[in-house]
Design a protein around this motif. Structure first.
Motif, short mmCIF file in Angstrom:
data_model
loop_
_atom_site.label_atom_id
_atom_site.label_comp_id
_atom_site.label_asym_id
_atom_site.label_seq_id
_atom_site.Cartn_x
_atom_site.Cartn_y
_atom_site.Cartn_z
N ASP A 255 60.63 21.23 45.87
CA ASP A 255 60.06 20.92 44.57
C ASP A 255 60.13 19.44 44.23
OD1 ASP A 255 59.44 23.60 44.02
OD2 ASP A 255 61.49 23.98 43.32
N ILE A 256 61.11 18.73 44.76
CA ILE A 256 61.30 17.34 44.32
C ILE A 256 61.20 16.33 45.46
CG2 ILE A 256 62.84 18.16 42.50
CD1 ILE A 256 65.16 16.88 44.08
N ALA A 326 68.02 22.08 45.27
CA ALA A 326 68.02 20.62 45.15
C ALA A 326 69.34 20.10 44.60
CB ALA A 326 66.85 20.17 44.26
N ILE A 327 69.91 20.83 43.64
CA ILE A 327 71.16 20.39 43.02
C ILE A 327 72.29 20.38 44.04
CG2 ILE A 327 72.83 20.89 41.21
CD1 ILE A 327 70.20 19.83 40.20
N LEU A 359 66.62 12.52 43.01
CA LEU A 359 67.58 13.43 42.38
C LEU A 359 67.93 12.96 40.98
CD1 LEU A 359 69.08 16.02 42.96
CD2 LEU A 359 71.00 14.67 43.79
N LEU A 360 68.04 11.66 40.78
CA LEU A 360 68.35 11.12 39.46
C LEU A 360 67.25 11.47 38.47
CD1 LEU A 360 70.16 9.40 37.63
CD2 LEU A 360 68.92 7.38 38.44
N ALA A 361 65.99 11.34 38.91
CA ALA A 361 64.88 11.68 38.03
C ALA A 361 64.89 13.16 37.69
CB ALA A 361 63.55 11.30 38.70
N GLY A 377 60.28 15.34 40.21
CA GLY A 377 61.02 14.44 41.10
C GLY A 377 60.48 13.04 41.03
N GLY A 378 61.28 12.12 41.56
CA GLY A 378 60.84 10.73 41.64
C GLY A 378 60.04 10.53 42.90
N HIS A 379 59.71 9.28 43.17
CA HIS A 379 58.91 8.98 44.37
C HIS A 379 59.47 7.76 45.08
CE1 HIS A 379 55.90 11.93 43.20
NE2 HIS A 379 55.96 11.44 41.97
#
Length: 383
Positions: A255-256, A326-327, A359-361, A377-379
């Motif tokens: 997902d991220i 993801a976590i 992960l931060l996002a 998620g970030g990129h």
């Protein structure tokens, strides 16, 4: 009215539990583990007696094997992670306690006082020498009330058969646990350290409970726990992670993750790899072989001191599956040693990458959203 112990959804009660034939007393205990422990005790005690009989004979001058070794076997094979069941605890605890018992028997003539004093002093000496072992109390008691054979042996009794019995049992235990796929001696978890060599605690330890909280909680119980403080710290942090997975575990790595992954071939030069890292403003590059399978990663830190013509300094990659929560990647991405986790398929081919930024996002979004649908998620690959 008898109330059955609560059962968790993840561990459905089996036939034995329904008929109350087996309820684990200790955390982590299962019928399978207990049966393995029974088999280990059978092999360990029989072989210990056999070896001692071959080398010492089976005459009446000394016992073939002493009773405290049976209690040591319970700890060694049933609870091998216990601090009381480690090699020095077994060998040192039994042997030193037997020396204490022999000494008390020689100095104290009143048997009532001698038996109590032997056990009490054994506890004290084992505590001071960091080899506390419950069967050691029995070894000290045996030295006092063991009869004529023990009395004649004197200070040889702690060595033959106590020390020899203990050494053989520990050696057999180490071999048995290795064959059974267990870890023995138990290795305590390594406490997290700050990889940046500054005075700050590691990032994972700055929020939540700390070592002082653990010490205060232990002190408030006013009891001695059969678990090392380091293992307790690790267990509590794993509990935190499991709770987080339960709350946010529906979000997977797929997902991220970033799917357009910048990679480098294994035969590329350090200059080519450095150019890719700088051009894409990233810190980690997956390194692929000729069949596009993951070999490892390379980053700016590894390339900083390398000559332009040198081979790529490939490091072992931190990997995960696209279906992993993801976590669950949080501990690896916050320990400070890696910047990204490479997502691979069953054939070790790269399908994505999750960086600290990704992960931060995700975590930032999770704080502002009530459900997983709004998580994004970030990129930034390894930014």
């Amino acid at each position: 009215m008898i109330v059955a112990p609560p059962q968790h959804d993840a561990q459905k009660p089996g036939i034995l539990s329904k008929f109350r034939l087996f309820f684990p007393i200790l955390a982590g205990a299962t019928l399978k583990e207990r049966l393995i422990g029974c088999l280990g005790a059978l092999i360990g005690i029989c072989l210990t007696g056999l070896v001692c009989g071959l080398f010492m004979g089976q005459g009446p001058h000394l016992p073939l094997i002493v009773a405290p070794i049976g209690a040591s076997a319970v700890l060694l094979f049933a609870v091998p992670a216990s601090p009381l069941a480690q090699p020095w605890s077994i060998v040192g605890g039994n042997t030193i306690s037997a020396f204490v018992g022999v000494t008390v028997a020689m100095l104290v003539t009143d048997p009532t006082i001698a038996i109590g004093l032997a056990v009490a002093l054994a506890i004290l000496v084992m505590s001071l020498t960091r080899c506390l072992h419950p069967p050691g109390g029995a070894a000290a008691l045996t030295a006092v009330i063991g009869g004529a054979a023990v009395t004649r042996a004197g200070f040889w009794f702690p060595l033959v058969p106590i020390a020899i019995n203990s050494l053989i049992l520990v050696a057999l235990g180490m071999m048995f646990h290795r064959l059974a796929g267990r870890q023995y001696p138990h290795r305590q978890a390594i406490a997290p350290v700050n990889t940046h060599k500054t005075a700050d605690p590691p990032a994972a330890l700055r929020v939540g409970f700390n070592s002082e909280d653990i010490d205060t909680a232990i002190a408030s119980l006013n009891e001695t726990l059969d678990i090392s403080r380091t293992d307790l710290d690790t267990l509590l942090r794993q509990v935190e992670m499991q709770a987080l997975l339960r709350q946010r575990g529906e979000l997977t790595a797929a997902d991220i993750m970033s799917r357009d992954v910048v990679t480098v071939a294994a035969d590329a030069t350090t200059e080519e790899a450095r150019a890719l890292l700088l051009d894409h403003d990233i810190r980690t590059l997956p390194v692929l072989d000729g069949e596009r399978r993951l070999l490892g990663t390379v980053g700016l830190r590894e390339l900083a001191a390398m000559a332009p013509v040198a081979h790529l300094p490939v490091s072992e990659a931190a990997t995960a599956s696209a279906s992993d929560p993801a976590i669950g990647l949080l501990p690896r991405l916050t320990e400070g040693s890696i910047h990204a986790v490479v997502i691979v398929d069953d054939n070790s081919r790269v399908v994505g990458i999750i960086s600290q930024t990704d992960l931060l996002a995700t975590l930032a979004k999770s704080l502002s959203q009530t459900g997983p649908n709004g998580l994004m998620g970030g990129h930034g690959q390894g930014i």
